[in-house]
Design an enzyme around this catalytic site. Structure first.
Site, PDB file in Angstrom:
ATOM      1  N   ASP A 191       0.828  -1.213   0.000  1.00  0.00           N
ATOM      2  CA  ASP A 191       0.000   0.000   0.000  1.00  0.00           C
ATOM      3  C   ASP A 191       0.865   1.267   0.000  1.00  0.00           C
ATOM      4  O   ASP A 191       1.755   1.418   0.834  1.00  0.00           O
ATOM      5  CB  ASP A 191      -0.903  -0.025   1.248  1.00  0.00           C
ATOM      6  CG  ASP A 191      -2.007   1.023   1.177  1.00  0.00           C
ATOM      7  OD1 ASP A 191      -1.680   2.231   1.059  1.00  0.00           O
ATOM      8  OD2 ASP A 191      -3.188   0.646   1.232  1.00  0.00           O
ATOM      9  N   ARG A 209       0.380   4.095   0.967  1.00  0.00           N
ATOM     10  CA  ARG A 209       0.255   4.994   2.120  1.00  0.00           C
ATOM     11  C   ARG A 209       1.068   4.535   3.323  1.00  0.00           C
ATOM     12  O   ARG A 209       1.020   5.172   4.382  1.00  0.00           O
ATOM     13  CB  ARG A 209      -1.229   5.126   2.510  1.00  0.00           C
ATOM     14  CG  ARG A 209      -2.076   5.723   1.395  1.00  0.00           C
ATOM     15  CD  ARG A 209      -3.555   5.476   1.640  1.00  0.00           C
ATOM     16  NE  ARG A 209      -3.889   4.050   1.583  1.00  0.00           N
ATOM     17  CZ  ARG A 209      -5.118   3.562   1.772  1.00  0.00           C
ATOM     18  NH1 ARG A 209      -6.111   4.388   2.037  1.00  0.00           N
ATOM     19  NH2 ARG A 209      -5.352   2.260   1.692  1.00  0.00           N
ATOM     20  N   HIS A 247      -1.622  -2.754   8.267  1.00  0.00           N
ATOM     21  CA  HIS A 247      -2.271  -1.446   8.461  1.00  0.00           C
ATOM     22  C   HIS A 247      -3.783  -1.613   8.426  1.00  0.00           C
ATOM     23  O   HIS A 247      -4.306  -2.441   7.673  1.00  0.00           O
ATOM     24  CB  HIS A 247      -1.811  -0.441   7.391  1.00  0.00           C
ATOM     25  CG  HIS A 247      -2.229  -0.807   5.996  1.00  0.00           C
ATOM     26  ND1 HIS A 247      -3.313  -0.222   5.372  1.00  0.00           N
ATOM     27  CD2 HIS A 247      -1.743  -1.712   5.112  1.00  0.00           C
ATOM     28  CE1 HIS A 247      -3.448  -0.748   4.165  1.00  0.00           C
ATOM     29  NE2 HIS A 247      -2.512  -1.656   3.981  1.00  0.00           N
ATOM     30  N   CYS A 262      -6.747  -2.349   5.362  1.00  0.00           N
ATOM     31  CA  CYS A 262      -5.954  -2.971   4.280  1.00  0.00           C
ATOM     32  C   CYS A 262      -6.872  -3.574   3.206  1.00  0.00           C
ATOM     33  O   CYS A 262      -7.725  -4.421   3.491  1.00  0.00           O
ATOM     34  CB  CYS A 262      -5.049  -4.051   4.867  1.00  0.00           C
ATOM     35  SG  CYS A 262      -3.987  -4.854   3.631  1.00  0.00           S
TER      36      CYS A 262
HETATM   37 CO    CO Z   1      -2.670  -3.219   2.657  1.00  0.00          CO
END
Ligand code: CO
Length: 213
Positions: free
Chosen positions: A44, A46, A98, A101
């Site tokens: 990801d 982020r 996270h 997700c």
């Molecule tokens: Co993720």
């Protein structure tokens, strides 16, 4: 300007800024890397390992995949793990999931995604282990977030099942395994677990005998 050209310009500015603060920064790093941490995180965009931990290049060896999985048939993960543990001799491995997700959310559904199904299947197996707990949660976002946590804990267990970790624990009493979850909404990491280098922490059926190492 083409969007990718902006990245090249920003790279030039970043490099100049680093040199202004420390003229030997790149010379030193080019000579060798000696990171103390291996990061196994989600792909990801982020959740960038260095940025959220305030670390510089050279400090963290990084492996990322969808939903920060430790899959025992994944040559990529295993090669990174072996290099980090045996050659770089990292003292800490951080598995960082996270909240929110997308990989975990997709695995909790029944939609077919083609090739990715084969990857998500590993997450479905984790869900199956904790099905009663997950199914008892009413809110769908909370269900995803709880599986995010349980998945991190499970991937930490998958790490200590490997002979790579067990040999290193035997030979040099390192690394520690840390399970973390990052919050997209507040930028903060929640610590879930730390597993110390002790064979007692490995379920007996997955423990290799000492004389194998
Ligand atoms: Co993720």
């Amino acid at each position: 300007m083409n969007p990718y050209e902006k990245l090249l310009l920003q790279n030039k500015a970043w490099s100049e800024e680093k040199l202004l603060m420390d003229k030997d920064f790149f010379n030193r790093l080019a000579h060798q890397q000696k990171p103390k941490f291996l990061w196994i995180g989600c792909s990801d965009s982020r959740v960038p390992a260095n940025e959220i931990t305030g670390t510089d290049p050279g400090e963290v060896f990084v492996h990322r995949n969808i939903a920060n999985m430790v899959v025992h048939t994944d040559l990529n993960l295993l090669s990174v793990l072996q290099y980090a543990v045996e050659v770089l001799q990292v003292d800490h491995i951080i598995v960082c999931g996270h909240y929110g997700c997308g990989g975990i959310e997709a695995a909790l559904g029944n939609k077919s995604f083609g090739l990715i199904n084969k990857w998500l299947r590993n997450i479905k197996e984790v869900y199956k282990l904790y099905q009663a707990e997950i199914d008892s949660i009413v809110d769908s976002k909370e269900r995803v977030n709880r599986l995010v946590e349980l998945n991190v804990l499970e991937q930490c267990q998958d790490l200590i099942k490997t002979s790579i970790i067990q040999k290193s624990w035997h030979d040099r009493k390192s690394p520690e395994i840390h399970g973390w979850v990052y919050g997209l909404t507040n930028g903060l990491v929640k610590e879930l677990t730390t597993i110390k280098p002790d064979p007692e922490n490995i379920h007996p059926i997955f423990r290799y005998s000492d004389d194998q190492f």
